[in-house]
Write a protein that holds these residues in place. Structure first.
Motif, mmCIF file in Angstrom:
data_model
loop_
_atom_site.group_PDB
_atom_site.id
_atom_site.type_symbol
_atom_site.label_atom_id
_atom_site.label_comp_id
_atom_site.label_asym_id
_atom_site.label_seq_id
_atom_site.Cartn_x
_atom_site.Cartn_y
_atom_site.Cartn_z
ATOM 1 N N LEU A 163 -1.915 0.837 -4.896
ATOM 2 C CA LEU A 163 -1.510 -0.530 -4.615
ATOM 3 C C LEU A 163 -0.340 -0.832 -5.532
ATOM 4 C CD1 LEU A 163 -2.040 -3.425 -3.455
ATOM 5 C CD2 LEU A 163 -3.415 -3.789 -5.506
ATOM 6 N N CYS B 155 -8.439 1.597 -6.111
ATOM 7 C CA CYS B 155 -8.706 0.173 -5.901
ATOM 8 C C CYS B 155 -9.717 -0.028 -4.775
ATOM 9 C CB CYS B 155 -7.425 -0.554 -5.520
ATOM 10 S SG CYS B 155 -6.123 -0.453 -6.754
ATOM 11 N N PHE C 194 -8.399 -7.175 -5.366
ATOM 12 C CA PHE C 194 -8.547 -5.733 -5.556
ATOM 13 C C PHE C 194 -9.227 -5.510 -6.893
ATOM 14 C CE2 PHE C 194 -4.975 -5.432 -2.572
ATOM 15 C CZ PHE C 194 -5.387 -4.375 -1.780
ATOM 16 N N THR D 219 -9.064 2.729 -1.853
ATOM 17 C CA THR D 219 -7.907 3.610 -1.761
ATOM 18 C C THR D 219 -8.345 5.039 -2.066
ATOM 19 O OG1 THR D 219 -7.318 3.175 -4.067
ATOM 20 C CG2 THR D 219 -6.232 1.824 -2.389
ATOM 21 N N ILE E 112 -6.179 -1.545 4.671
ATOM 22 C CA ILE E 112 -6.999 -1.770 3.479
ATOM 23 C C ILE E 112 -8.455 -2.079 3.819
ATOM 24 C CG2 ILE E 112 -5.090 -2.434 1.986
ATOM 25 C CD1 ILE E 112 -5.859 -5.373 2.482
ATOM 26 N N HIS F 120 0.874 -1.177 0.000
ATOM 27 C CA HIS F 120 0.000 0.000 0.000
ATOM 28 C C HIS F 120 0.905 1.219 0.000
ATOM 29 C CE1 HIS F 120 -2.231 3.280 1.963
ATOM 30 N NE2 HIS F 120 -3.252 2.798 1.287
#
Length: 173
Positions: A110, A139, A159, A104, A86, A19
């Motif tokens: 990612l 994502c 994802f 995100t 996440i 991440h």
């Protein structure tokens, strides 16, 4: 016969799922999990619809769908904080289902980095030291699974990539 070389060829089998938060002055990279190339898949699906009105000589195609999924089949989860980052778990370790936590943000990405050997993440320069670096924007995590009975504990997830995707990412590019 000429040698064929490819800058996308990866010899190592260690894969880090990372991440990246670029909201500050320097990017902050957090390893979400370690896996092997066999535990990772990136699929691209492009669908289209055909349209052929009677007066047209050729069928027209319209792209209706193009999706990218990044599936991590089994990864060693480094710690609870990575899963919290996440949106898979909250700070108490409870699994969460809030989709807003699983997306995100604008300055988050990612990354998937390939290495020949497991690096020392305290000192490694991931963009420079990895053999290949993929990057995905916008994502959302789906279908998380956690296996606490494994030693060490493992996790898997998919994802959905709704934004840009770089096959070979370099920060200087």
């Amino acid at each position: 016969m000429a040698d064929i070389t490819n800058s996308l060829e990866v010899e190592g089998s260690i894969v880090s799922v990372i991440h990246v938060d670029e909201s500050g002055a320097e990017p902050v990279r957090t390893v979400l999990g370690l896996c092997t190339k066999d535990d990772l898949s990136v699929t691209v699906d492009e669908s289209n619809e055909d349209f052929n009105p009677g007066s047209q000589r050729r069928t027209k195609r319209f792209r209706t769908n193009n999706t990218i999924d990044v599936e991590v089949a089994s990864a060693v989860a480094p710690d609870l904080e990575a899963l919290e980052l996440i949106g898979v778990a909250d700070s108490d370790g409870k699994i969460t289902f809030d989709s807003s936590d699983r997306q995100t943000g604008d300055d988050e990405y990612l990354e998937i980095a390939y290495f020949a050997d497991e690096p020392d993440f305290g000192s490694v320069d991931i963009p420079a030291d990895s053999e290949l670096l993929h990057r995905f924007a916008d994502c959302e995590v789906t279908s998380p699974e956690i296996d606490p009975s494994a030693t060490p504990p493992t996790a898997s997830w998919t994802f959905w990539v709704e934004g840009d995707a770089w096959i070979s990412y370099s920060p200087s590019a």
